[in-house]
Scaffold this motif. Sequence first.
Motif, PDB file in Angstrom:
ATOM      1  N   ILE A 141       1.182  -1.043  -0.063  1.00  0.00           N
ATOM      2  CA  ILE A 141       0.070   0.307  -0.029  1.00  0.00           C
ATOM      3  C   ILE A 141       0.768   1.205   0.010  1.00  0.00           C
ATOM      4  CG2 ILE A 141      -1.877   1.241   1.216  1.00  0.00           C
ATOM      5  CD1 ILE A 141      -2.595  -1.744   2.799  1.00  0.00           C
TER       6      ILE A 141
ATOM      7  N   GLN B  12       1.323   4.509   1.449  1.00  0.00           N
ATOM      8  CA  GLN B  12       0.735   5.624   2.205  1.00  0.00           C
ATOM      9  C   GLN B  12       1.109   6.876   2.879  1.00  0.00           C
ATOM     10  OE1 GLN B  12       1.927   3.437   6.824  1.00  0.00           O
ATOM     11  NE2 GLN B  12       2.716   1.107   5.126  1.00  0.00           N
TER      12      GLN B  12
ATOM     13  N   LEU C  31      -2.737   8.109   1.425  1.00  0.00           N
ATOM     14  CA  LEU C  31      -3.537   7.582   2.588  1.00  0.00           C
ATOM     15  C   LEU C  31      -3.577   8.896   3.074  1.00  0.00           C
ATOM     16  CD1 LEU C  31      -3.263   4.239   3.648  1.00  0.00           C
ATOM     17  CD2 LEU C  31      -5.135   4.951   2.484  1.00  0.00           C
TER      18      LEU C  31
ATOM     19  N   TYR D 263      -6.482   4.874  -1.946  1.00  0.00           N
ATOM     20  CA  TYR D 263      -5.568   3.462  -1.838  1.00  0.00           C
ATOM     21  C   TYR D 263      -5.369   3.098  -2.855  1.00  0.00           C
ATOM     22  CZ  TYR D 263      -5.908  -0.971   0.785  1.00  0.00           C
ATOM     23  OH  TYR D 263      -5.712  -2.324   1.126  1.00  0.00           O
TER      24      TYR D 263
ATOM     25  N   TRP E 210      -6.605   6.786   9.830  1.00  0.00           N
ATOM     26  CA  TRP E 210      -7.589   6.106   8.846  1.00  0.00           C
ATOM     27  C   TRP E 210      -8.158   4.536   9.601  1.00  0.00           C
ATOM     28  CZ3 TRP E 210      -6.010   2.280   5.726  1.00  0.00           C
ATOM     29  CH2 TRP E 210      -6.499   1.828   4.942  1.00  0.00           C
ATOM     30  N   GLU E 211      -6.932   3.951   9.749  1.00  0.00           N
ATOM     31  CA  GLU E 211      -7.099   2.267  10.134  1.00  0.00           C
ATOM     32  C   GLU E 211      -7.830   2.436  10.920  1.00  0.00           C
ATOM     33  OE1 GLU E 211      -4.319  -0.401  11.988  1.00  0.00           O
ATOM     34  OE2 GLU E 211      -2.945   1.204  10.559  1.00  0.00           O
TER      35      GLU E 211
END
Length: 350
Positions: free
Chosen positions: A19, A21, A24, A28, A204-205
């Motif tokens: 991903i 990062q 973000l 995505y 975000w996560e």
Amino acid sequence: MKETATLWWDDALPGIRFIDQTLLPTKYTIVRCTSVDRLITAIKRLEVRGAPALGVAGGYGVALAANSCTEESFTTFTRKVQKESGSIRESRPTAVNLSWGVDRVLARVLAATDAASAQKAALDEAKAIAAEDTCCCHAIGEYGAALLSDHCTVLTHCNAGALACSSWGTALGVIRSAVTAGKNVKVIACETRPLLQGARLTAWELARDGIDVTVITDSTAAHIMRTGTIDAVIIGADRITGDAVFNKIGTYMHAVCARHHGIPFYVAAPLSTFDATRTEREVTIEERGRGELAVMGNRILIPDGVPVKNYAFDATPMDLVSAIITERGIVRPPLDIGTLLSRTASNNEP
Ligand code: MRU
């Protein structure tokens, strides 16, 4: 809760997928990485970041070097893989996991007797590092969750989550495991200037998993610790020496504030982050470019000609640490890391 992988090997490429990062939380994007040079760029740009994820990236990087090497003799093969491994190892200096991951896979290449078996052994070892990292994060989560009360507010800094690991996370793994066990955990995420890993990635996560998260500026942390709304600070680590914990710049000021206000300061990290060979003074703290501080979007924030200091990490003296949560259990300072690592290697106990 979603168990999302951050980076993984794709046999079809063959190569690494990760991903990006840096994009973000607005985009995505999964990157297809088929060369060591591209991986090094990704590590330097923080497309892939976080200590355990760097360990996994280092391992896959050596596997990529081995699997894309077409040298005819085994001697020139190993020489080339060693050279590329050195470049991966040097791409960021502070997180010890990067050199740990590189060296673990490189050892398998050097122990082989021909290129084909070296390529297979390298890939097997890199995949094992990734799988072990997920197991470590879950174990850290279970041990750490026991330290949190049923209703609590936890402050964290930077991103020590799934994105910084193979999956699940270390500091955020503790929070995820506590929430999974039915605890009501609220998270205060420091935005983490200048690259905003807290605001962009931690928020975000956690929000994606339905965990209660609020973002603050880094300078708000002392205020809310003083007003009594924080029950614990939990952070990850890039390197743990016997005398200090290296983590994202700003961590030290949270540790000082936590001690002043009687708040426990916990570090969550796998044993691969421990360094028995160095003391604080022997560790290089990465310094990054001026642009990260001086430019935000299209705006210039600092007048031309004014210098900046952009340290990526700081060191928190061990006496400010309440406990370190590892995959083998909880350890409390003072630490003798050499003994700790040899004991855990022999009998599974911290
Ligand atoms: O510069 P970064 O984003 O790689 O820094 C990451 C951190 O400081 C994390 O807190 C640390 O690597 C622990 S990750 C489980």
